[in-house]
Design a protein around this motif. Sequence first.
Motif, PDB file in Angstrom:
ATOM      1  N   HIS A 570       0.841  -1.196   0.000  1.00 38.59           N
ATOM      2  CA  HIS A 570       0.000   0.000   0.000  1.00 38.59           C
ATOM      3  C   HIS A 570       0.876   1.246   0.000  1.00 38.59           C
ATOM      4  N   GLN A 571       0.447   2.242  -0.716  1.00 40.51           N
ATOM      5  CA  GLN A 571       1.199   3.476  -0.829  1.00 40.51           C
ATOM      6  C   GLN A 571       0.913   4.452   0.309  1.00 40.51           C
ATOM      7  N   ARG A 572      -0.209   4.241   0.994  1.00 36.71           N
ATOM      8  CA  ARG A 572      -0.613   5.174   2.046  1.00 36.71           C
ATOM      9  C   ARG A 572      -1.157   4.375   3.227  1.00 36.71           C
ATOM     10  N   ARG A 573      -0.823   4.828   4.445  1.00 37.01           N
ATOM     11  CA  ARG A 573      -1.371   4.161   5.622  1.00 37.01           C
ATOM     12  C   ARG A 573      -2.069   5.180   6.506  1.00 37.01           C
ATOM     13  N   LEU A 574      -3.324   4.816   6.900  1.00 40.84           N
ATOM     14  CA  LEU A 574      -4.097   5.607   7.846  1.00 40.84           C
ATOM     15  C   LEU A 574      -4.222   4.801   9.137  1.00 40.84           C
TER      16      LEU A 574
END
Length: 597
Positions: A570-574
Motif C-alpha cells: 500500500h502506498q498510504r497508511r491511515l
Amino acid sequence: MQRLKQALLQIWRLTYPYYVTREETEIRIWPFGTVRMQERWVALTMAALVIGIEFAQVAINVRLSYFNRDWFNAIQNKDAAAFWSLLFWVFCFWAAVYVASAIIQYVLQSFLRIRWRAWMTRHYVDRWLGRNNHYRMGLTGAQADNPDQRIADDIDQFTQTTQSLTISFLSAVSNLISFSVILWNISASFTVPGTDWHVPGFLVWGALIYSALVTWLTHLIGRPLIRLNFEQQRREADFRFSLARLREYGEQVALLGGGGAERASLRDRFGALIANFYSIVDRRKKLAAFTVSYQQANVVIPYILVAPYYFAGQIPLGVMTQTAGAFARVESTMSFFITFYVTLADYKAQVDRLTTFDAAMDRAEAMETASRLAVAPGRGDALRISNLRLALPDGREVAAVDDLALSPGETTLLTGPSGSGKSTLFRALAGIWPFGEGEVRTPEGARLMLLPQRPYLPMGTLRQATTYPDASGRHDDAAIRAALEAARLPYLAARLDEEAPWAQTLSLGEQQRIAIARALLAKPDWLFLDEATAALDEPTEAALYRMLRQHLPDTTLVSIGHRSTLEAFHQRRLAMAANDDGVFVPRDVRHEPVAAQ
C-alpha cells in the motif's frame, strides 16, 4: 372489544395489499388461452367465485332441509311413491350439484391460496432484502426473530387460515340467516314447554342463549392458548435455528471441545419448548373436555326441545327432524367461535408474528430515513468524507472523520486497534451503517466492491458461489476457472457444477480466496478489503496482493489489516488514533512502500 378491533385491523393490514395490488400477471383461461391482467382482478374474481359457490351450497342445504321434512313425512305416512320420487328427483340431483360445486370450489380455493402466498412471499422477501433491511433489523434489537420461519411458514399458514376462516364465517352467517328463518317459522306457534306462554321464535332465542353461554365459557377456558401458541412458535424456531447454526459451525465446536456445552444449550432450549408444549396440552385438555361435552349434548338437545310438541301431535315426524336439523344449524353457526377457538388461537399467533415482522421492517426503514449519514455519488474521481461521525447502536460515538480524500489509483491501508471503528467506517462507505451523521461522496460512476473478513457463500454450485452476487451468467467457465487458479484454488476449478455446503466444506482461508476470485471476475473500480486475507498465511497473502495488482491494475485497493507486512503493498497508511474523548480518528502515517511486484 378493543383487542378484537386491533386484531381485525392487523388482519386487514396483512390482507389488503394483495387484493389491491396493480402488479400484472398472466393467467390461462380456457378457452381464451393466456390472458394478461392485474393480479388484484385475478384474486378478486377467484374470491368472488369461491364465496358465490359457498352461498349456493347454503341454498342447496336449505332445499335439502325441506326434502328432509317431506321425506320423513312420507316415511311416517308409508307413502312409497313420494319416498322414491323425493330420493331420486330431489336428493340425488341436488346432492350431485353440491358435490360438483365443492370440487370446483376446492380447486379455486387452492389456486387462490397459492397465488396469494406466492405474492406475499415475494413482497416480504423483496422488502426484507431491499434497502438492506435484513441488516438493519439486526441492529434495532426489534422483536423479529427467525425471519426464515415468518416468511416460509407463517405466510403459508396465514393465507390458508385466513381463507378457510373467511369462508367458514360467511357460510356461518348465511346458514344462520337461512335456517333462523326456517326455525322462526316452525316455532311461530310454539309455547314454552309446560306453560301457555307464547314466545315468537322460541327455538331461535333458545339457540342464541345457549350458544352465547357456551361461547363465553369457551373463551374463559381457552384464552391462554393465544399467548402459549405464540411462544411455542418462537421456541420451535429458536431450537431449529440452534441446530442449523451448530451444523454451520460444527468444526469450530469440535476443535473447542464444545459438544458438552452445545448439548446443554440444546437441552435447555428443547426443555423450554417441551415445557410450553405441556402447558398447551393442559390448556387444550380442559378446552376439549368442555367442547366435546358440548358437542355431544348438541345431538339430543334440539330433539328434547321439540319432543313435547311431537308427542302432543302438534307436529309430524318430518317437521320434528327439520326442526332438529335447523336448530342444529343455527346453534352451530352461533357457536362458530367455539368450533374454531383453537384455530383462532393459532391464527392470532400467526398474525402477531407477521405484524411484528412488518413493524421491525418499518423500524429498519425509518432508521434509514432518519439517518443523517449521506452516501451518494460526487463529482470527480476521488472518494471524499466530510464531517463524519460514526456511532454504535447504543448511541456511543466511536469514530470521526472531519475531512478525508482517497485518490484513485492510490492503495491505502487502514490500521488501528480492535474496536476503533475501522469496519464501521467501511460499512458507512458501503452505505449500510445508519448510526451517525456526515457526508460520503463516492467517485462518480465508479463501481465499488467490499470483501468482508468472513465471506458469504450461498447454497448451490461452486459456480454460483464464485460469481455471487452476479447471477447474470455472463462469466464463462474459462473465466471462472482462471479466477480460481489466480486465487490459488486450482483444485476447485474442475468442480464448478458441484453442489455442496461450501460454507462448511471450505476452510475460512479458502472462502477468502473464493471472495478474491469474485473480485477478479467483477473488476470493480474500487476494492475494499476488510481483513479479507486475515485467515491466510503471510506468503499466500503477499502473493494474492501481488496478483491483484497484476490482474486489476485499474482498481484502487483500500484495506483494513493488522499485519505490518501489508504496508509493503500500500502506498498510504491511515492509523486510527484515539482523541482525548475516546473517539478514534484516522491519521496519515508516512512510510516508504515496497514495490509489490
